[in-house]
Design a protein around this motif. Structure first.
Motif, short mmCIF file in Angstrom:
data_model
loop_
_atom_site.label_atom_id
_atom_site.label_comp_id
_atom_site.label_asym_id
_atom_site.label_seq_id
_atom_site.Cartn_x
_atom_site.Cartn_y
_atom_site.Cartn_z
N ARG A 1 -15.74 3.07 -0.83
CA ARG A 1 -15.33 3.20 -2.22
C ARG A 1 -15.86 4.54 -2.75
NH1 ARG A 1 -17.63 -0.98 -3.87
NH2 ARG A 1 -15.84 -2.38 -3.73
N ARG B 1 -13.50 9.90 -7.97
CA ARG B 1 -12.46 9.00 -8.48
C ARG B 1 -11.29 9.80 -9.03
NH1 ARG B 1 -13.83 3.56 -9.45
NH2 ARG B 1 -16.05 3.10 -9.32
N GLU C 1 -9.86 3.80 1.76
CA GLU C 1 -10.51 3.68 0.46
C GLU C 1 -10.09 2.38 -0.21
OE1 GLU C 1 -10.85 5.97 -3.87
OE2 GLU C 1 -9.46 6.71 -2.34
N ASP D 1 -12.31 -0.61 -6.96
CA ASP D 1 -13.12 -1.62 -7.60
C ASP D 1 -12.25 -2.78 -8.05
OD1 ASP D 1 -15.53 -0.32 -7.35
OD2 ASP D 1 -15.34 0.71 -9.28
#
Length: 224
Positions: A165, A171, A200, A203
């Motif tokens: 992540r 991001r 990847e 969330d």
């Protein structure tokens, strides 16, 4: 206090360096890496930190991440940095001048505040331990230099895929695909033959927000 600003590969994220420790040992548990970061992706999450709360009150701020000596702030792309910077500088300066803790004492038991995904546990397999060690020592330093970070999520022994992540300035960054394929995936597969690829994952909160947005968009389109 003189606060330096560093650009990142993501034009919607800036790194602010106050010249004093940001995320200190008192904000971590005894097993946490010195490279641990804490990220808040919403004002609600930011309530755990007085500084994050202050930053989220600034128009245009959509994410905050604390590192050992830096603060990464992400913005809405339509909000100009020249209007946001003075308020961000003031918030950071006021916080570190006040002596207030970075993380509220009643928020210290959360997963976000206390745990680092790079910590090697007794339940990790040898391969997972090797993956975490490589990510921690070879990948994480360069990513944090650009105001970002990454979490180890899982390793699928059947497919050889490593799930990670990306956080902070990573991001929504256009170059994150290059980072994944040519940086992280290349490094891991070179040293650990069992690794076949890196993917990847988002969330849970991001996925939920995305679904809600798609639902709203579909509803609005149906009215046209």
């Amino acid at each position: 206090m003189f606060i330096q600003t560093a650009t990142t590969p993501n034009e919607d994220a800036l790194q602010f360096i106050p010249g004093v420790p940001v995320l200190g040992s008192k904000d971590s548990d005894s097993n946490s890496s010195s490279m641990r970061t804490i990220e808040f992706t919403s004002p609600r999450e930011g309530l755990k930190s007085p500084l994050a709360t202050r930053l989220f009150a600034i128009d245009g701020v959509r994410g905050v991440m604390f590192g050992s000596d830096f603060v990464t702030v992400r913005r809405d792309s339509d909000c100009p940095w020249q209007l946001m910077k003075p308020d961000i500088y003031a918030a950071i300066m006021d916080h570190f001048s006040s002596g207030r803790p970075l993380i509220r004492s009643d928020g210290g038991n959360s997963h976000t505040a206390t745990q680092d995904s790079m910590n090697i546990s007794e339940h990790d397999s040898d391969i997972v331990a090797e993956i975490k060690e490589l990510l921690e020592s070879r990948i994480r330093p360069s990513i944090q230099e650009d105001g970002g970070d990454l979490d180890f999520v899982s390793f699928n022994e059947g497919t050889g895929l490593v799930a990670i992540r990306l956080r902070g300035a990573c991001r929504g960054c256009a170059s994150s695909t290059v980072t994944l394929k040519h940086g992280i995936e290349g490094m891991l597969s070179y040293y650990i033959p069992e690794v076949t690829g890196v993917e990847e994952v988002a969330d849970e909160l991001e996925e939920q927000a995305k679904k809600e947005f798609e639902k709203l968009e579909s509803h609005l389109n149906s009215k046209d």
